[in-house]
Design an enzyme around this catalytic site. Sequence first.
Site, PDB file in Angstrom:
ATOM      1  N   ARG A 139       0.780  -1.294  -0.057  1.00 15.24           N
ATOM      2  CA  ARG A 139      -0.318  -0.080  -0.343  1.00 15.24           C
ATOM      3  C   ARG A 139       0.977   1.164   0.127  1.00 15.24           C
ATOM      4  NH1 ARG A 139      -4.444  -1.125   4.804  1.00 15.24           N
ATOM      5  NH2 ARG A 139      -3.251  -2.495   5.121  1.00 15.24           N
ATOM      6  N   ASN A 177      41.820  23.079  -7.602  1.00 11.80           N
ATOM      7  CA  ASN A 177      41.679  21.532  -7.265  1.00 11.80           C
ATOM      8  C   ASN A 177      41.540  20.142  -8.143  1.00 11.80           C
ATOM      9  OD1 ASN A 177      39.070  22.338  -6.774  1.00 11.80           O
ATOM     10  ND2 ASN A 177      38.474  20.779  -5.240  1.00 11.80           N
ATOM     11  N   ASN A 179      -6.883  -4.799  18.448  1.00 15.40           N
ATOM     12  CA  ASN A 179      -5.795  -5.566  18.551  1.00 15.40           C
ATOM     13  C   ASN A 179      -4.587  -4.932  17.782  1.00 15.40           C
ATOM     14  OD1 ASN A 179      -3.346  -7.040  19.228  1.00 15.40           O
ATOM     15  ND2 ASN A 179      -4.371  -8.618  16.515  1.00 15.40           N
TER      16      ASN A 179
END
Length: 463
Positions: free
Chosen positions: A17, A390, A173
């Site tokens: 989902r 650099n 639950n």
Amino acid sequence: MENDLSVVILAAGLGTRMKSRKAKVLHHAGGLSLVEHVVNSALALTSPDRVVVVVGHQAEQVQETLSGRGVRFALQTEQKGTGDALSVCRAEAPEREGLLIVLYGDCPLLSVDTLNTLLSHHRNSGAAATVITTLLDDPSGYGRAIVDDAGYVEAIVEHKVATTEQRAVRQINSGIYCFDAALLWKHLAEIEPNPVSKEYYLTDIVEILNRAGHKVSALLHANSNELMGINTRIELAIVDRILRERKVRQLMLDGVTIEKPETVIVDLGVEAGMDSLVEPFVQLLGNTTIGESCRIGAGSIIRDSQLGDGVEIAPYTLIQSSTIDAGATIGPFARLRPGNHVKAAAHIGNFVELKKTTLGAGSKAGHLTYLGDSVIGAGVNVGAGTITCNYDGIHKHQTTIGDGVFVGSNATLVAPVELGSGSYIAAGSVVTETVPEDSLAVGRGRQVNKDGWAKRRREQQQR
């Protein structure tokens, strides 16, 4: 820390989902992946070797995310339900005795306090298992906990098979259990596959334990939000907001002023000292530490960085994986890429970029400058438009600037190169060789003025 407690975290599912190619537990809320939140809570209860994470989808990524925590892993090669997920970690469970808590890798809001309450309730209940339940105004879709007057669970009934009377029950639950480990392992194999889904559901253990003459206790928890599992991006956003609101509130209680706190994003790993001020739309991310009496300007983003006391970050500055010492000022509109150390009372101004650079105490780079792979001493002035070159197309090279150097505007420093202490670099110079201490380097073409040249050119164009 419980010596007889093991914790199993179920984290094997994909989470369809979520509409994602990434496993659900790897999605982030509050600056951490969902499973990291749950593991952190487990580690507050017991030692790492007693925590087992059940992995499945993208198991390697989950294990890498949790590397260094010392927890164990069990692989569920085929996702066949929560009962099966628990059974595959049996070999990794450190003991067959004591207590075992079952958590879910997508429930990041569950607090350590609640888990300690679960443990205390279970020990006092004398039950074989305790399940956390809560009341919902709309329990549709959730398994109903059928609880008797004594507070024991008679059954957990899934919504789709519940009767009309059972669907009227608001107590649901949470799926979070504390078990007597010996009884759990004794009866776990009795769970049979669901006739429809063919999956093994851990909820069936309630009926199995009751049938064997054991009790299952219910711990009714008042805060249903804390038990929220993440199934969609909407729920992920809700949980992220809750976690960040908690963090911002705690910082303010600890003495940090946060202007427009609803606009500020703060990860849970962030720390900030007293009397610091955070302006609107700031993001403080990762393992960032802010000292005392700092000011973080509006719209700035700071990630995995350490700021000393009294640091001022002007608005719209980006800082990543850098250390800023006390009293330094940075911004506005500056960017510090990873690997910088800005020393005490140094100043970095607008549109200055640093990368892997040490800027010495009291040194200044005020405007429009790039300093990369550089070691810069104390008391240095870097003029506007200065660039350290650099990168030669293959390798990165270092620029070293001694104490007290004055770098004129629009200087180009071609690394590797060293500027000796006390030297001056003339504005507009291209420096390719070492500059000795206390020397003046001029690396530019001589100016030539041709009198009347512009007038003659205009006259030619008019013919």
